[in-house]
Every structure is written in structure tokens, then in C-alpha cells.
Design an enzyme around this catalytic site. Structure first.
Site, PDB file in Angstrom:
ATOM      1  NE  ARG A  49      -3.529   2.289   2.636  1.00 10.61           N
ATOM      2  CZ  ARG A  49      -3.913   2.964   3.704  1.00 10.61           C
ATOM      3  NH1 ARG A  49      -3.442   2.621   4.897  1.00 10.61           N
ATOM      4  NH2 ARG A  49      -4.763   3.962   3.607  1.00 10.61           N
ATOM      5  CG  HIS A  50      -0.996   4.926  -0.626  1.00 13.14           C
ATOM      6  ND1 HIS A  50      -1.181   5.587   0.565  1.00 13.14           N
ATOM      7  CD2 HIS A  50      -2.210   4.505  -1.023  1.00 13.14           C
ATOM      8  CE1 HIS A  50      -2.455   5.573   0.868  1.00 13.14           C
ATOM      9  NE2 HIS A  50      -3.115   4.917  -0.073  1.00 13.14           N
ATOM     10  N   GLY A  51       2.367   4.952   1.108  1.00 15.42           N
ATOM     11  CA  GLY A  51       2.716   5.417   2.453  1.00 15.42           C
ATOM     12  C   GLY A  51       1.753   6.468   2.985  1.00 15.42           C
TER      13      GLY A  51
END
Ligand SMILES: *[C@@H]1O[C@H](CO)[C@@H](O)[C@H](O)[C@H]1NC(C)=O
Ligand SMILES: *[C@@H]1O[C@H](CO)[C@@H](O)[C@H](O)[C@H]1NC(C)=O
Ligand SMILES: *[C@@H]1O[C@H](CO)[C@@H](O)[C@H](O)[C@H]1NC(C)=O
Ligand SMILES: *[C@@H]1O[C@H](CO)[C@@H](O)[C@H](O)[C@H]1NC(C)=O
Ligand SMILES: *[C@@H]1O[C@H](CO)[C@@H](O)[C@H](O)[C@H]1NC(C)=O
Length: 464
Positions: free
Chosen positions: A84-86
């Protein structure tokens, strides 16, 4: 309101004595005062460090002995990471909700509690609508650090040689926060190895990483169908949620009608974002005690359960395309290794969303409790495994590692957020089952689970 009162009494005690220990049971003096006591309930707005607290001490810490291969002969031959993106800014929709709450607080006639006055007089609404869910600096670091840790955990696969040789492939969703996360992951590696003479490509692929936008049946039956989330709506109108809203209204000294469920959610988000983005334990957090936070977490878990997980079969089936993508790579790597060829794609890093990971985890059968989450079973579900706070913090990741343990003994190890997990239904083989057993276990999905077929809108046959 007892806990809030007790907490302000503790606060008072601290001020008059100057001693920060206390005699109450709900505040652990060992706890870091910089970390909100409710931080472990932030659902998909939670910090990665909350699921792996050892990282608070050392963000690059890894423990290779957790992998525990069955023999010293085992060699890693392929790794796929779905990440997942940060950490990111709030979306425009959530900034609007936060502004509404901020206005209520500004207009309220608060008591003389210090933290409330701080909210009114010192805290400024600094979130703007144009932030639009973009990756923040902390999110850049989330991915840089994850890249470094994974290179320490899997040094034969995530290596300078493999990167330079083109054996590591990057695929991302087109959303700016995902593209920037991918760039950050790559920067983590190139900075680690001081690589300045080369650049590394990534592919943007929404068909794989945003499959939920392309699955007609999911869009029609779930995503754009208000009746799909009736359990969520009922819970938001129910007694647990109403109690949280009324407690906030009491503290702010405003009529109950002034604090809607959206505003309670906005207050919770404000606490979560201030912490995730700035590592600040903000006064917003003091509007919630632990049980309130568990109620807010449950509302979020309910939403994810019905919109992205076990609530409807199509939720997980929409990820069939990603499932086949992952397993076809494993198959290719296994075949190449078996036939004495070099594995062409040693590592694949795929960056997407919580909405990418959750359907895939569901398809694989993870976190499948015996009872569904409903609007009326909050209390009965206190021990549920389905907890988005544990599963899906920022930079959450599912990693599958293929091993050759000698003599064609292939094994597949799943890790979630850097911790070995067992495939549900294959628990007897601990965390490194035989690869053919995994294929056998998922044979129905491997032979079916066709994205095009699953995502078609079927016409029900006319009643006879
Ligand atoms: C590393 O993991 C192993 C196995 O889980 C454990 O026994 C050991 O205590 C861990 N070491 C550290 C430093 O955490
Ligand atoms: C604010 O509250 C105080 C005490 O509860 C009261 O005396 C005062 O009139 C209130 N002010 C407004 C503007 O409501
Ligand atoms: C993310 O990428 C955009 C360009 O796509 C850039 O303008 C922005 O500064 C980047 N943000 C971060 C935090 O790296
Ligand atoms: C296949 O995997 C084994 C175990 O890592 C390794 O010794 C062998 O070199 C691999 N074969 C090829 C062609 O990469
Ligand atoms: C989840 O559990 C239910 C029964 O508890 C079972 O019928 C279902 O097949 C499971 N789903 C998956 C994907 O394993």
C-alpha cells in the site's frame, strides 16, 4: 464521560505535583506520551510502526530469524510484494468534514480545560482541500525504510546486483500517492547502494492495481449501491456511535444535534492525521477514550468488511486479475529454476491501495472470522481477527517468497507487514508450506476466478 474526567484529573495532578506518574489504571506510565493511547485503533489511517512497535526504536531493524526456513539449504528464488502507498494527506472529502468540526469547536463555549482552550485558541486548521490525498514526507520515508528493511531481510533477492541487472520490476497504480511511493521505494534502494549512474523504470498498471475501478459488477452491486452498506449505516445510527457523539458534544458544550456521526469521524481523523503526518499527540485525541476509539475502529472495519471483503463475494473476486498475475509469476519462476534457467523476474514490487490489498487478502482467506461483522455485534466481535488497524496501516504489505530447499523442494512463504503468517487452511505446515500444496489448496481459484466472467453483470433468469 468518566474516563475523560479521570484523565483531566490526572492532568491536573501532573501539573500540581510536576510528577508524571499516576495512580490510575488507564494510563500506563511506561507509555510514550508522544503516542496517543488510541493510536492502535486508527484503521487504515494508522502508522506502520503501530503494527511493528520495535520500529519505533530503530526504523531499519529486521530480524532474519523470523523466516525460519525448514533447512539451511533453502534459497530464495522469487519474491512478490504487494504494498500500500505510504502516509498521505486527507482526501478533499475528509478535509471538508474536518473543517465543519473545527468550526463547531471554534464557535463553542468550552470549559476551562487547558487542552480544549488549546484546540480553540492555538490549534489552526492547516489542512486544505488541495492536499487531495497526496503522499507526505513521512510517506516517502515509509517506503524508503521499507525498501531498506526488505533488502536486509532478503539480501539475495533485493540486492544491488539484481537491481542493476534488471531482475527487479516495479508496477504501480496511477494515483500520485502510489507513483510517489514507488519512486520512494526505488530511492531507498539506490540511496542505500549509492547508485547514481542508472535509473530504474516502473510500469503504471491500473488494470492490476486498481481492479476495483474496472469491475462492473462490483461497481454496480457494491460500490455504487447504498443498500450494500446498510450494516454500516445502522451502526452509525446505533447506540454505541450515538454515545460517542454525545460524549464529544458534552465535552464541547454544544447540543447533541451539533455532533453528527461524520463529525465524530472527523475528530478521530484529526487525531489520526496529526499523529501519522506530524507525529504529534494532538488535543483532538483527548475527545476519545479507549472504548470510543474501539467504536470508531469498528465502524471503519464494518465499512471495509462490506465494501471490500467478506461482505460480498464479488469484493474479493474483483481481485482475480491480481491473484492470477501473482501466481503466474510464481509459476514462471518455479519453472525457470526447475529447468536450470536463471529466474528472469527475481522480485516484483507492486504498489497500490488498501482497496487493492484487502480483496486479495480476502480471496486468499485471511482474517475470516466465523461470524460476519454486523451493526449489532460490536460487543461479540471484540476478539475478531478482522481488524483493519492490524492489517492495513500505511505501507501495509503482503509478501510471497518462493524458496528452493534443494532437490526440487519448493516452498512458499507469506508475510504480512513483515511477519510470517500461515495460509488459512494450510496451518499444519507452519509458515513455509510446500509450494505444490499451496497450488492444490487454491486450485479452484487457479482454474477459475476469471476477472471478466466474475465482473460481468448477470441477468437473473426469469422466475418460472
Ligand atoms: C528474532 O526472532 C526470533 C524468532 O522469532 C526470536 O526468538 C528472537 O528473540 C528475535 N530477536 C530479536 C532481537 O528480536
Ligand atoms: C458560556 O458558559 C458560561 C458558563 O457555563 C455562561 O455563563 C456564559 O453565558 C456562556 N456564554 C455563551 C456565549 O453561551
Ligand atoms: C510526488 O510527485 C509529484 C509529481 O508527480 C511531485 O510534484 C511531488 O512533489 C511529489 N511529492 C512527494 C512528497 O514526493
Ligand atoms: C535454482 O535454485 C537453486 C536454489 O537457490 C539454485 O541453487 C540454482 O542455482 C537455481 N537455478 C538457477 C538456474 O537459477
Ligand atoms: C470464510 O469462512 C466461511 C465460513 O466461516 C467459509 O464458508 C468461506 O469459504 C471462507 N472464505 C474463504 C475465502 O476462505
Amino acid at each position: 464521560m468518566t474516563t475523560a474526567l479521570r484523565k483531566s484529573a490526572v492532568f491536573y495532578f501532573t501539573i500540581i505535583t510536576g510528577i508524571s506518574s499516576c495512580f490510575c489504571t488507564d494510563v500506563n506510565p511506561e507509555e510514550n506520551p508522544e503516542i496517543p493511547a488510541i493510536a492502535k485503533y486508527f484503521s487504515t489511517k494508522g502508522r506502520y510502526e503501530e503494527v511493528n512497535p520495535y520500529l519505533i526504536e530503530d526504523i531499519l531493524a529486521v530480524n532474519r530469524s523470523i523466516l525460519q526456513p525448514p533447512s539451511a539449504q533453502c534459497r530464495q528464488i522469487h519474491l512478490t510484494a504487494v504494498i500500500r502507498h505510504g502516509t498521505r494527506y486527507p482526501t478533499t472529502k475528509n478535509v471538508k468534514k474536518m473543517k465543519k468540526l473545527y468550526d463547531v469547536v471554534q464557535g463553542s463555549n468550552v470549559s476551562n480545560r487547558n487542552w480544549l482552550r488549546e484546540l480553540q485558541n492555538q490549534w489552526r486548521m492547516w489542512y486544505t482541500e488541495d492536499m487531495d490525498g497526496r503522499l507526505v514526507q513521512k510517506g516517502v520515508n515509509d517506503h524508503k525504510h521499507l525498501a531498506v528493511r526488505l533488502s536486509k531481510l532478503f539480501p539475495s533477492l533485493i540486492s544491488e546486483e539484481k537491481l542493476r541487472g534488471g531482475f527487479i520490476k516495479f508496477i504501480t497504480s496511477s494515483k500520485h500517492r502510489c507513483v510517489n511511493s514507488t519512486l520512494s521505494f526505488k530511492a531507498g534502494l539506490t540511496e542505500l547502494w549509492h547508485i547514481k549512474d542508472m535509473e530504474f523504470d516502473h510500469a503504471v498498471n491500473d488494470a492490476l492495481m486498481r481492479f476495483f475501478d474496472k469491475c462492473t459488477r462490483f461497481l454496480e452491486e457494491v460500490d455504487n449501491n447504498p443498500s450494500a452498506v446498510t450494516e454500516v449505516e445502522k451502526f452509525k445510527q446505533g447506540p454505541e456511535m450515538r454515545r460517542v457523539q454525545q460524549k464529544i458534544a458534552d465535552i464541547l458544550n454544544v447540543p447533541y444535534s451539533a455532533i453528527t456521526d461524520d463529525m465524530a469521524e472527523a475528530a478521530f481523523y484529526l487525531c489520526a492525521y496529526e499523529f501519522a503526518i506530524k507525529t504529534v499527540n494532538s488535543p483532538w485525541c483527548r475527545l476519545f477514550d479507549e472504548v470510543d476509539a474501539q467504536v470508531m475502529e469498528y465502524a471503519n472495519d464494518l465499512k471495509h468488511f462490506w465494501k471490500r471483503s467478506y461482505g460480498y463475494d464479488i469484493n474479493s473476486k474483483s481481485s482475480c486479475i491480481l491473484f492470477h498475475d501473482v501466481f503466474s509469476r510464481l509459476e514462471k519462476a518455479a519453472k525457470e529454476n526447475m529447468s536450470g534457467q536463471q529466474v528472469a523476474e527475481a522480485v516484483t514490487v507492486q504498489v497500490g491501495h488498501a482497496e487493492t490489498l484487502l480483496p486479495l487478502l480476502t480471496l486468499l482467506g485471511f482474517f475470516n472470522d466465523s461470524e460476519p461483522l454486523t451493526s449489532t455485534n460490536f460487543a461479540a466481535q471484540t476478539r475478531r481477527s478482522f481488524r483493519t488497524s492490524h492489517m492495513l496501516p500505511y505501507a501495509a504489505n503482503l509478501i510471497l517468497v518462493l524458496y528452493d530447499c534443494g532437490g526440487g523442494d519448493l516452498r512458499l512463504q507469506p508475510l504480512l507487514n513483515e511477519k510470517p503468517v500461515t495460509f488459512p487452511g494450510l496451518a499444519d505446515q507452519a509458515s513455509m508450506p510446500l509450494y505444490p500444496d499451496v497450488l492444490q489448496h487454491y486450485r479452484d481459484l487457479l482454474q477459475g476466478c476469471d476477472f471478466e466472467t466474475e465482473c460481468q453483470l448477470f441477468k437473473q433468469p426469469a422466475e418460472v
